[in-house]
Design an enzyme around this catalytic site. Structure first.
Site, short mmCIF file in Angstrom:
data_model
loop_
_atom_site.label_atom_id
_atom_site.label_comp_id
_atom_site.label_asym_id
_atom_site.label_seq_id
_atom_site.Cartn_x
_atom_site.Cartn_y
_atom_site.Cartn_z
N ASP A 87 -74.88 70.55 79.84
CA ASP A 87 -73.89 69.48 79.76
C ASP A 87 -74.65 68.16 79.70
O ASP A 87 -75.32 67.78 80.66
CB ASP A 87 -72.97 69.53 80.99
CG ASP A 87 -71.80 68.57 80.88
OD1 ASP A 87 -71.84 67.65 80.04
OD2 ASP A 87 -70.82 68.75 81.64
N ASP A 98 -70.13 62.81 75.62
CA ASP A 98 -70.29 63.78 76.70
C ASP A 98 -69.98 65.15 76.10
O ASP A 98 -68.89 65.34 75.54
CB ASP A 98 -69.29 63.38 77.80
CG ASP A 98 -69.28 64.30 79.01
OD1 ASP A 98 -70.12 65.22 79.08
OD2 ASP A 98 -68.43 64.09 79.89
N HIS A 160 -61.36 64.08 80.34
CA HIS A 160 -61.20 62.69 80.80
C HIS A 160 -61.34 61.71 79.65
O HIS A 160 -62.11 61.96 78.72
CB HIS A 160 -62.25 62.38 81.86
CG HIS A 160 -63.65 62.79 81.45
ND1 HIS A 160 -64.52 61.92 80.84
CD2 HIS A 160 -64.30 63.98 81.52
CE1 HIS A 160 -65.66 62.58 80.57
NE2 HIS A 160 -65.54 63.83 80.96
N HIS A 168 -65.47 58.35 83.33
CA HIS A 168 -64.12 58.84 83.66
C HIS A 168 -63.22 57.61 83.73
O HIS A 168 -63.16 56.92 84.73
CB HIS A 168 -64.13 59.63 84.97
CG HIS A 168 -64.82 60.94 84.85
ND1 HIS A 168 -64.17 62.15 84.88
CD2 HIS A 168 -66.13 61.25 84.64
CE1 HIS A 168 -65.04 63.15 84.72
NE2 HIS A 168 -66.25 62.62 84.57
N GLU A 193 -62.83 69.42 78.13
CA GLU A 193 -63.86 70.29 78.72
C GLU A 193 -63.30 71.41 79.60
O GLU A 193 -63.30 71.32 80.81
CB GLU A 193 -64.92 69.49 79.47
CG GLU A 193 -64.44 68.59 80.57
CD GLU A 193 -65.64 67.97 81.31
OE1 GLU A 193 -66.59 68.69 81.62
OE2 GLU A 193 -65.58 66.77 81.59
N GLU A 276 -67.52 71.65 75.93
CA GLU A 276 -67.01 70.27 75.95
C GLU A 276 -67.38 69.54 74.68
O GLU A 276 -68.50 69.64 74.19
CB GLU A 276 -67.60 69.52 77.16
CG GLU A 276 -67.17 68.06 77.23
CD GLU A 276 -67.67 67.35 78.50
OE1 GLU A 276 -68.70 67.78 79.05
OE2 GLU A 276 -67.02 66.37 78.91
MN MN Z 1 -67.06 65.33 80.84
MN MN Z 2 -69.94 66.80 80.47
#
Ligand code: MN
Ligand code: MN
Length: 292
Positions: A87, A98, A160, A168, A193, A276
């Site tokens: 990640d 992300d 998010h 976030h 995600e 994600e």
């Molecule tokens: Mn994330």
């Molecule tokens: Mn992430």
């Protein structure tokens, strides 16, 4: 409609870099590879591309769902059968991407279906995005894809929205239906995600995962601390990134100014896979920014 990010191209470039970093991490994840080296290589790639890591490479394994990054002294090697979540995040002047994928190290193929369920779920969620459309439609699509493979979503973890320097940004995208009454607006950047498990579908706090973040601007009283804040702002970071001795000392003194993250561990010690992507909510649906 939300305002589109001021420099969309910057968000697209950050997305591309994060996507390539994710793929690099997946390629490097072999039995015998040091977790520490894997994190350093992936973060080094992001810097070589002219971006900064938006947070430390999260290399959580097996029933660890998220928020583990190797410490400076981590000597553990990846082993065949590890279910590794890569990640990673990249940012260009605060434009954040992300993204994550899961790999079973060493091609032992015990968790192929779990890994596929996470991938199916992120794709299904992304397909369900409509400008102005309900988040719950996205959540339901994610949940349906996970149930189709006979697994559970980890309902405590969510996607998010993202804003400049804010990972976030306020809206959550649950991984199961019935939790959200909000909608996604055209122009918003959002990370989808899903986490998928054969355990209980919940997480609890494990040990410290070597990730911290400033709760607020520490001001200029302590120059070393001000320097660290100028570099990281309120984005997550890790001691591995802090080489200067005065900065290291300042951060130790400033413990109470820092939020510390525990590793999120599946409550039933079930195996966890994650996928994600960061997407832009466009006029006709989602544009995936972290595809490669
Ligand atoms: Mn994330
Ligand atoms: Mn992430």
């Amino acid at each position: 409609m939300a305002p589109y990010p001021a420099d969309l191209d910057r968000w697209r470039r950050a997305g591309r870099i994060a996507g390539e970093a994710r793929e690099l991490g997946l390629r490097l994840a072999r039995p015998g590879m040091a977790r520490r080296e894997l994190a350093d290589r992936v973060e080094g790639f992001i810097r070589d591309q002219g971006a900064e890591p938006a947070f430390p490479a999260n290399l959580s394994r097996n029933w660890e769902a998220a928020h583990y990054t190797p410490s400076e002294t981590d000597t553990e090697l990846l082993a065949a059968g590890d279910l590794l979540k890569v990640d990673v995040g990249a940012h260009l002047d605060g434009a954040i991407a992300d993204t994550a994928a899961t790999i079973e190290v060493g091609e032992t193929h015990r968790h192929d279906r779990l890994v596929r369920a996470a991938r199916d779920a992120v794709d299904a969620g992304i397909r369900a995005i409509r400008p102005g459309g309900p988040i719950d439609a996205v959540s339901r699509a994610i949940e349906r894809a996970i149930h189709a493979q006979g697994y559970k979503p980890v309902v405590d973890l969510t996607g998010h929205t993202i804003q400049p320097y804010l990972l976030h940004a306020g809206k959550s995208v649950p991984n199961a239906g019935g939790y959200s009454t909000a909608s996604l607006d055209e122009g918003e950047v959002v990370a989808i995600e899903p986490f998928v498990t054969n355990g209980e579908g919940h997480i609890e706090d494990g040990p410290f995962g070597n990730i911290v973040r400033f709760r607020a601007d520490p001001g200029n009283e302590d120059p070393a601390l001000a320097q660290a804040f100028a570099r990281f702002r309120t984005l997550p970071f890790t001691a591995r990134w802090v080489a200067a001795p005065d900065e290291k000392t300042a951060l130790r003194r400033a413990r109470r100014l820092l939020q510390t993250y525990p590793v999120f561990v599946e409550t039933g010690r079930g195996w966890v896979a994650q996928a994600e992507h960061t997407v832009l909510v466009g006029p006709a649906g989602a544009e995936v920014l972290t595809a490669v």
